[in-house]
Motif scaffolding. Structure first.
Motif, PDB file in Angstrom:
ATOM      1  N   ARG A 135       1.067  -1.254  -0.027  1.00  0.00           N
ATOM      2  CA  ARG A 135      -0.054  -0.068   0.082  1.00  0.00           C
ATOM      3  C   ARG A 135       0.952   1.473   0.006  1.00  0.00           C
ATOM      4  N   SER A 136       0.584   2.163  -0.873  1.00  0.00           N
ATOM      5  CA  SER A 136       1.342   3.440  -1.174  1.00  0.00           C
ATOM      6  C   SER A 136       0.813   4.279   0.024  1.00  0.00           C
ATOM      7  N   ILE A 137       1.915   5.564   0.180  1.00  0.00           N
ATOM      8  CA  ILE A 137       1.140   6.630   1.120  1.00  0.00           C
ATOM      9  C   ILE A 137       0.161   6.874   0.859  1.00  0.00           C
ATOM     10  N   SER A 138      -0.364   6.989  -0.204  1.00  0.00           N
ATOM     11  CA  SER A 138      -1.883   7.629  -0.591  1.00  0.00           C
ATOM     12  C   SER A 138      -2.740   6.850  -0.315  1.00  0.00           C
ATOM     13  N   GLY A 139      -2.337   5.370   0.069  1.00  0.00           N
ATOM     14  CA  GLY A 139      -3.436   4.443   0.170  1.00  0.00           C
ATOM     15  C   GLY A 139      -3.689   3.523  -0.717  1.00  0.00           C
ATOM     16  N   GLU A 140      -3.452   3.558  -2.261  1.00  0.00           N
ATOM     17  CA  GLU A 140      -3.515   2.832  -2.986  1.00  0.00           C
ATOM     18  C   GLU A 140      -2.466   1.547  -2.993  1.00  0.00           C
ATOM     19  N   SER A 141      -2.920   0.471  -3.398  1.00  0.00           N
ATOM     20  CA  SER A 141      -2.243  -0.767  -3.501  1.00  0.00           C
ATOM     21  C   SER A 141      -1.755  -0.806  -4.642  1.00  0.00           C
ATOM     22  N   TYR A 142      -0.614  -1.456  -4.693  1.00  0.00           N
ATOM     23  CA  TYR A 142       0.514  -1.640  -6.091  1.00  0.00           C
ATOM     24  C   TYR A 142       1.252  -2.894  -5.964  1.00  0.00           C
ATOM     25  N   GLU A 143       1.516  -3.565  -6.820  1.00  0.00           N
ATOM     26  CA  GLU A 143       2.129  -4.871  -6.880  1.00  0.00           C
ATOM     27  C   GLU A 143       3.532  -4.818  -7.364  1.00  0.00           C
ATOM     28  N   LEU A 144       4.232  -5.579  -6.769  1.00  0.00           N
ATOM     29  CA  LEU A 144       5.894  -5.855  -6.978  1.00  0.00           C
ATOM     30  C   LEU A 144       5.861  -6.919  -8.107  1.00  0.00           C
ATOM     31  N   PRO A 145       6.005  -6.682  -9.387  1.00  0.00           N
ATOM     32  CA  PRO A 145       6.226  -8.077 -10.181  1.00  0.00           C
ATOM     33  C   PRO A 145       7.474  -8.710  -9.750  1.00  0.00           C
ATOM     34  N   LEU A 146       7.532  -9.939 -10.022  1.00  0.00           N
ATOM     35  CA  LEU A 146       8.749 -10.925  -9.322  1.00  0.00           C
ATOM     36  C   LEU A 146       9.054 -11.904 -10.580  1.00  0.00           C
ATOM     37  N   GLN A 147      10.387 -12.220 -10.549  1.00  0.00           N
ATOM     38  CA  GLN A 147      11.086 -13.233 -11.251  1.00  0.00           C
ATOM     39  C   GLN A 147      11.744 -14.289 -10.430  1.00  0.00           C
ATOM     40  N   SER A 148      11.611 -15.532 -10.121  1.00  0.00           N
ATOM     41  CA  SER A 148      11.901 -16.233  -9.307  1.00  0.00           C
ATOM     42  C   SER A 148      12.532 -17.631  -9.872  1.00  0.00           C
ATOM     43  N   ARG A 149      13.640 -18.391  -9.378  1.00  0.00           N
ATOM     44  CA  ARG A 149      13.814 -19.691  -9.680  1.00  0.00           C
ATOM     45  C   ARG A 149      13.308 -20.389  -8.809  1.00  0.00           C
ATOM     46  N   ILE A 150      12.590 -20.142  -7.644  1.00  0.00           N
ATOM     47  CA  ILE A 150      12.014 -21.012  -6.623  1.00  0.00           C
ATOM     48  C   ILE A 150      10.674 -20.666  -6.414  1.00  0.00           C
ATOM     49  N   LYS A 151       9.798 -21.764  -6.813  1.00  0.00           N
ATOM     50  CA  LYS A 151       8.262 -21.313  -7.015  1.00  0.00           C
ATOM     51  C   LYS A 151       7.599 -22.460  -6.067  1.00  0.00           C
ATOM     52  N   PHE A 152       6.780 -22.338  -5.256  1.00  0.00           N
ATOM     53  CA  PHE A 152       6.001 -23.494  -4.639  1.00  0.00           C
ATOM     54  C   PHE A 152       4.419 -23.002  -4.568  1.00  0.00           C
ATOM     55  N   ASP A 153       3.630 -23.854  -4.477  1.00  0.00           N
ATOM     56  CA  ASP A 153       2.217 -23.629  -4.306  1.00  0.00           C
ATOM     57  C   ASP A 153       1.776 -23.889  -2.813  1.00  0.00           C
ATOM     58  N   ASP A 154       2.763 -23.778  -1.825  1.00  0.00           N
ATOM     59  CA  ASP A 154       2.474 -24.160  -0.264  1.00  0.00           C
ATOM     60  C   ASP A 154       3.076 -23.055   0.453  1.00  0.00           C
ATOM     61  N   LEU A 155       2.503 -22.463   1.215  1.00  0.00           N
ATOM     62  CA  LEU A 155       3.098 -21.181   2.010  1.00  0.00           C
ATOM     63  C   LEU A 155       3.995 -21.843   3.065  1.00  0.00           C
ATOM     64  N   ASP A 156       3.621 -22.721   3.556  1.00  0.00           N
ATOM     65  CA  ASP A 156       4.686 -23.476   4.528  1.00  0.00           C
ATOM     66  C   ASP A 156       6.040 -23.992   4.040  1.00  0.00           C
ATOM     67  N   ALA A 157       5.913 -24.355   2.651  1.00  0.00           N
ATOM     68  CA  ALA A 157       7.168 -24.639   2.021  1.00  0.00           C
ATOM     69  C   ALA A 157       7.807 -23.502   1.794  1.00  0.00           C
ATOM     70  N   ILE A 158       7.207 -22.218   1.429  1.00  0.00           N
ATOM     71  CA  ILE A 158       7.958 -20.933   1.049  1.00  0.00           C
ATOM     72  C   ILE A 158       8.553 -20.728   2.466  1.00  0.00           C
ATOM     73  N   ALA A 159       7.914 -20.612   3.668  1.00  0.00           N
ATOM     74  CA  ALA A 159       8.520 -20.207   4.811  1.00  0.00           C
ATOM     75  C   ALA A 159       9.700 -21.339   5.151  1.00  0.00           C
ATOM     76  N   ASP A 160       9.512 -22.483   4.876  1.00  0.00           N
ATOM     77  CA  ASP A 160      10.861 -23.510   5.207  1.00  0.00           C
ATOM     78  C   ASP A 160      11.963 -23.021   4.338  1.00  0.00           C
ATOM     79  N   ALA A 161      11.634 -22.369   3.119  1.00  0.00           N
ATOM     80  CA  ALA A 161      12.938 -22.159   2.193  1.00  0.00           C
ATOM     81  C   ALA A 161      13.463 -20.615   2.448  1.00  0.00           C
ATOM     82  N   ALA A 162      12.465 -20.004   2.938  1.00  0.00           N
ATOM     83  CA  ALA A 162      13.245 -18.733   3.438  1.00  0.00           C
ATOM     84  C   ALA A 162      13.932 -19.060   4.713  1.00  0.00           C
ATOM     85  N   THR A 163      13.575 -19.688   5.656  1.00  0.00           N
ATOM     86  CA  THR A 163      14.265 -19.997   6.900  1.00  0.00           C
ATOM     87  C   THR A 163      15.535 -20.876   6.514  1.00  0.00           C
TER      88      THR A 163
END
Length: 300
Positions: free
Chosen positions: A206-234
């Motif tokens: 969310r920007s200072i004005s209150g509008e939401s914006y997206e940060l586009p990403l490219q990554s070589r590690i992609k999961f469809d499970d948030l727990d697995a993403i948390a494990d990878a970050a850890t």
């Protein structure tokens, strides 16, 4: 004495689902069983209610009139059932629920178990999936969805929780690569991202004005499970964008460190959706009220 209601439920389901096979899935019956029930109903009424082929299903004029009358009758029956249920000492009956996989396991299931212990006559059936289900087509009484809801035609909706998101990484990763001070610097870092059906979920803020914006990403590690993403970050594989409720214990134990904390995070709504009805059964009202009361304490 002939059962005057025989075949009506199947007929209404066929009309609403748009075909015999889909109605069978909704009712838990075979396509053949649904078809035979409708044929018997037509025989008893002495009229043809619908034209059907292997690909096309259409109501006749008589079928349209009968369908509208059936809907009114079923609503009256539902109202009568609700009135009786309201007078019971405790809620009872079956509720079929669709919930997101991880959010469902971590946050919704404890609420369901609490209700099951408190109300022994409740029959709770939960299905865990991250895809968007069709409540009417697939026979669900209620669904929990995270984030914006765009396909809510014919549905009622109530917010039951809010989820704050944050970017985080392991202390080891930040020691090795440094901590980004701005969003622009994230492009120089490794990231672990959520991807479902080949689509990467952008990180939103969310920007200072209150509008939401997206940060586009490219990554070589992609999961469809948030727990697995948390494990990878850890494990030090990169930055991750995760719900605060999910990483709370890891942050407390020093396994993950939130970054860019001075940036206002985007907050997602978690919503309960159910088919629009003039009379909500007591058991459904109990479940929705309990979710709205208990989930904020788990996600806050």
């Amino acid at each position: 004495m002939t059962n005057r209601l025989s075949g009506i439920q199947e007929f209404v389901a066929v009309v609403e689902a748009g075909g015999f096979a889909a109605a069978g899935e909704r009712l838990g019956l075979s396509r053949s069983a649904v078809g035979k029930a409708v044929v018997r109903l037509e025989g008893r009424l002495g009229v043809r209610l619908c034209h059907r082929t292997t690909r096309v299903f259409n109501l006749t004029d008589d079928g349209q009139v009968f369908y509208e009358r059936c809907l009114r009758a079923l609503r009256e029956l539902e109202a009568a059932e609700t009135a009786i249920e309201t007078g019971r000492n405790e809620p009872a009956g079956r509720i079929r629920i669709s919930v997101p996989v991880l959010f469902g396991r971590r946050c919704v299931v404890p609420v369901l178990m609490e209700l099951a212990r408190q109300y022994p006559k409740l029959d709770l059936e939960a299905s865990f999936t991250d895809r968007t289900v069709d409540l009417v087509e697939e026979g669900y009484d209620l669904a929990i969805r995270n984030g914006p809801v765009r396909d809510n035609a014919g549905l009622m909706m109530r917010r039951v929780a809010r989820q704050r998101m944050t970017i985080c990484a392991s202390p080891h990763y930040l020691e090795q690569r440094g901590s980004p001070a701005t969003f622009a610097e994230i492009a120089d870092h490794d990231t672990v991202v959520y991807s479902l059906g080949g689509r990467i979920r952008s990180w939103c803020f969310r920007s200072i004005s209150g509008e939401s914006y997206e940060l586009p990403l490219q990554s070589r590690i992609k999961f469809d499970d948030l727990d697995a993403i948390a494990d990878a970050a850890t494990a030090g594989m990169g930055l991750a964008w995760l719900p605060c409720w999910l990483i709370r214990d890891r942050v407390r134990d020093g396994e993950l460190v939130p970054i860019l904390r001075d940036i206002d995070p985007l907050v997602f709504d978690s919503s309960a959706l159910w088919p629009r009805t003039p009379h909500l059964p007591t058991r459904m009202r109990l479940l929705i009220d309990t979710l709205a009361a208990r989930l904020p304490g788990m996600t806050g």
